[in-house]
Design a protein around this motif. Structure first.
Motif, PDB file in Angstrom:
ATOM      1  N   ALA A 391      51.744  35.057  54.132  1.00  0.00           N
ATOM      2  CA  ALA A 391      52.391  35.391  52.451  1.00  0.00           C
ATOM      3  C   ALA A 391      53.375  36.431  52.127  1.00  0.00           C
ATOM      4  CB  ALA A 391      50.722  35.510  51.893  1.00  0.00           C
ATOM      5  N   SER A 395      51.267  40.341  48.622  1.00  0.00           N
ATOM      6  CA  SER A 395      50.335  39.314  48.282  1.00  0.00           C
ATOM      7  C   SER A 395      48.732  39.305  48.617  1.00  0.00           C
ATOM      8  CB  SER A 395      51.129  38.266  48.120  1.00  0.00           C
ATOM      9  OG  SER A 395      50.927  38.097  49.232  1.00  0.00           O
ATOM     10  N   GLN A 456      45.098  42.456  50.565  1.00  0.00           N
ATOM     11  CA  GLN A 456      46.138  42.623  50.124  1.00  0.00           C
ATOM     12  C   GLN A 456      47.424  42.905  51.556  1.00  0.00           C
ATOM     13  OE1 GLN A 456      46.748  45.554  46.835  1.00  0.00           O
ATOM     14  NE2 GLN A 456      48.854  44.275  46.077  1.00  0.00           N
ATOM     15  N   ILE A 490      52.544  32.282  47.121  1.00  0.00           N
ATOM     16  CA  ILE A 490      51.366  33.268  46.783  1.00  0.00           C
ATOM     17  C   ILE A 490      49.971  32.087  46.801  1.00  0.00           C
ATOM     18  CG2 ILE A 490      50.516  34.612  45.513  1.00  0.00           C
ATOM     19  CD1 ILE A 490      52.783  35.988  44.391  1.00  0.00           C
ATOM     20  N   SER A 491      50.379  31.301  46.172  1.00  0.00           N
ATOM     21  CA  SER A 491      49.264  30.418  45.025  1.00  0.00           C
ATOM     22  C   SER A 491      50.209  29.080  44.978  1.00  0.00           C
ATOM     23  CB  SER A 491      47.951  30.621  43.903  1.00  0.00           C
ATOM     24  OG  SER A 491      49.593  30.922  43.397  1.00  0.00           O
ATOM     25  N   THR A 511      53.021  29.406  42.938  1.00  0.00           N
ATOM     26  CA  THR A 511      53.973  30.732  42.712  1.00  0.00           C
ATOM     27  C   THR A 511      54.770  31.179  43.643  1.00  0.00           C
ATOM     28  OG1 THR A 511      52.271  30.979  40.698  1.00  0.00           O
ATOM     29  CG2 THR A 511      53.347  33.072  41.751  1.00  0.00           C
ATOM     30  N   GLY A 513      56.224  34.815  45.452  1.00  0.00           N
ATOM     31  CA  GLY A 513      56.312  36.127  45.077  1.00  0.00           C
ATOM     32  C   GLY A 513      57.718  36.535  45.979  1.00  0.00           C
ATOM     33  N   THR A 551      57.271  37.822  41.012  1.00  0.00           N
ATOM     34  CA  THR A 551      57.178  36.613  41.211  1.00  0.00           C
ATOM     35  C   THR A 551      57.128  35.527  40.140  1.00  0.00           C
ATOM     36  OG1 THR A 551      54.770  37.005  39.380  1.00  0.00           O
ATOM     37  CG2 THR A 551      53.898  37.388  41.617  1.00  0.00           C
TER      38      THR A 551
END
Length: 601
Positions: A391, A395, A456, A490-491, A511, A513, A551
């Protein structure tokens, strides 16, 4: 010409008595003459170097001392050894001065053991102190200190001060008496017994531990010692293992240390140090194990009954049918290391796992050899989810770091309420607990036996690590790794997680990052649907875009195409590839469901 400080053949030995008016002093750099047996108290109250406290079942005999008064039963079954050394400071032998005067002989008629020390065979230092130490079954029973002098062939009585001549002017007969229970001196809940060919039960004074031998277990007499091992769960433990241990630990030893005859196993019984109504006693079902002191690992015993011990709340359980032959070689399980590593070479019955409570199986176990015995609770700690993710730096990982703890005997059962400690061990980063970020998080296991924490990543690209740990388990720690990358997804989501095959388009939202601190251009997101061996393109974010903030979000049409055919109704995966000028930066996946307005293909 003889050196004035050395004495050879015609030594005079002065033996030192233990007196009650010794001054109380601190540690001395000079030897302190002493004697320790049932009639003479030693200078030490705890074992210190070669000094051991007085043993009430061991006595030196004339000519070294005055004849003592004894009341115990003579034990003719022990093999004893005598060693002699020049005594240095702090009750330690001077290096390279220890020797053996010869083999100890049993004088059954005289109820004594004897070995002759021929002082002709060595050069003794006049004025030095020599310590005579007696051992049996690996235990130091007692000692007496003597000192050569330069005029004559005599020794001085330790009690009367009278001079006693050496035999032939050179030989000191070392005689001593050993009584039953000598090996239990200073021990807790200890019993000593001679076991031979007949069937026999040996039971601890507390009635909390016992061992049973069938007839024919041995072809010769052995001396057995059963004693409690006092543990504190910290510095002194019964076994070297990561499993949870209970307090009742006993050591069983035999002298000589010979195996039981073929076809025979001993039944060891030990009370379980748990309230019988405790969840640990009922749901977790502790089992009886054996271990070698100082050797990592334990071995589970075949469960057996218990009829000899008295354990409040636990009934007697009839023993199993007589074992008529020894089972095959048993491996030792090293529970102190990672996983179940095998240490081969020990004989032990194969384990039996019955799906009943420990009070149904009994509090006994079958063994073919002896050492430390006690109960453990078998728990397995394993990684469940969240390992190996990639990731963007800084994040929160899409999947929490998750571990699970279960008991494994007699069947797998979740452990509820156990504390799991998660610790950031590399790469920086934090755990997210509500509105708080921490580097160490303690999270109890839930009803499924699992514990999880949001993680995180740190601000620098590279490997991040987290260690999850519990107090007791076959492997107490699990290490998670994750990779932080400068730019990544990120998602991602697909609006309406159900897509019709060949139907209307959905909307994919991704999304991205950006952990570079600057603008990143030339980015494209390509979407695909994966189902088994089928992989179909499903959409693309369009022209390359630039992400200039921490982001960025892009949305585009996402479709489950029916051409070419291959997609079926059911579960599938939406996969998103983030690329920069054609190079793959990151892949991110989410589950989706495929449907159809008509019959499902």
């Amino acid at each position: 010409m003889r050196h004035p400080l050395l004495l050879a053949a015609s030594a005079v030995v002065v033996a030192f008595a233990c007196t009650s008016d010794r001054p109380a002093t601190g540690p001395s750099l000079k030897p302190s003459a002493d004697i320790s047996d049932g009639a003479n108290a030693a200078n030490c109250t705890v074992p210190t170097g070669t000094c051991v406290p007085s043993n009430g079942h061991f006595f030196f005999l004339p000519p070294m001392v005055k004849a003592p008064t004894t009341s115990g039963v003579f034990n003719p079954n022990l093999t004893s050894v005598v060693s002699i050394c020049q005594l240095g400071s702090n009750n330690l032998c001077v290096p390279n001065t220890t020797f053996n005067p010869g083999a100890v002989q049993l004088d059954l008629a005289g109820q004594q053991y004897v070995v002759n020390w021929n002082t002709d065979l060595m050069t003794l230092v006049v004025g030095a102190v020599y310590r005579i130490i007696v051992f049996a079954a690996g235990h130091e029973l007692g000692f007496a200190d003597v000192q050569p002098v330069s005029n004559g062939s005599q020794l001085k009585s330790v009690q009367t001060g009278e001079l006693i001549g050496l035999v032939d002017g050179r030989t000191l007969p070392i005689k001593f008496r050993i009584e039953r229970q000598v090996l239990c001196a200073g021990a807790t809940d200890c019993v000593e017994a001679t076991v031979g060919a007949a069937a026999q039960d040996v039971i601890a004074p507390s009635l909390r531990a016992a061992v049973h031998f069938d007839a024919g277990s041995f072809s010769q007499n052995v001396e057995l010692v059963l004693q409690k091992v006092v543990t504190d769960g910290k510095t002194t433990v019964c076994h070297i293992t990561d499993l949870r241990q209970l307090d009742d630990c006993y050591d069983i030893s035999i002298t000589p240390n010979i195996p039981l005859n073929a076809g025979h196993l001993a039944r060891v019984e030990i009370c379980l140090a748990l309230d019988p109504a405790s969840p640990d006693a009922v749901a977790k079902d502790p089992f009886l194990v054996k271990s070698e002191p100082g050797v990592p690992g334990v071995v589970e015993l075949v469960e057996a009954g218990n009829t000899l011990i008295v354990c409040p709340g636990y009934p007697s359980v009839p023993p199993p049918p007589t074992i008529t032959r020894r089972r095959s070689e048993r491996n030792w399980f090293d529970l102190a290391g990672a996983g179940w590593r095998l240490i081969r070479g020990f004989f032990e019955p194969q384990p039996l796992h019955a799906a009943g409570l420990v009070i149904d199986e009994g509090l006994g176990g079958l063994t073919g050899s002896f050492s430390h015995f006690g109960f453990v609770i078998p728990e397995r700690f394993s990684m469940s989810a969240g390992n190996g993710q990639t990731a963007p730096v800084g994040s929160i990982l899409p999947v929490n770091a998750k571990v699970c703890l279960v008991t494994t005997h007699p069947h797998t059962t979740p452990v509820f309420g156990a504390t799991v400690t998660f610790t950031i061990t590399g790469g920086g980063g934090h755990f997210i607990l509500g509105e708080t970020t921490v580097d160490i998080a303690t999270v109890p296991t839930d009803a499924t036996g699992c514990s999880a924490v949001p993680w995180q990543l740190g601000a620098v690209a590279g490997t991040n690590t987290v260690m999850a740990s519990v107090t007791f388990a076959t492997q107490r720690t699990q290490t998670f790794t994750a990779t932080g990358i400068p730019v990544g997804i990120i998602s991602a989501s697909v609006a309406g997680t159900s897509l019709d095959i060949g139907g209307l388009e959905g909307t994919a939202t991704v999304t991205v990052g950006n952990g570079t601190g600057g603008a990143v251009s030339g980015l494209v997101v390509e979407g695909s649907i994966l189902q088994g061996a089928v992989r179909q393109p499903a959409g693309i974010s369009g022209d390359p875009f630039t992400c200039a903030t921490a982001t960025c979000r892009v949305s585009f049409n996402f479709v489950a195409s029916s051409s070419p055919p291959g997609l079926l109704c059911g579960s599938a995966t939406a996969e998103f590839d983030l690329k920069q000028t054609g190079s793959l930066l990151h892949t991110f996946s989410v589950p989706i469901t495929l449907t159809s307005r008509g019959p499902c293909p």
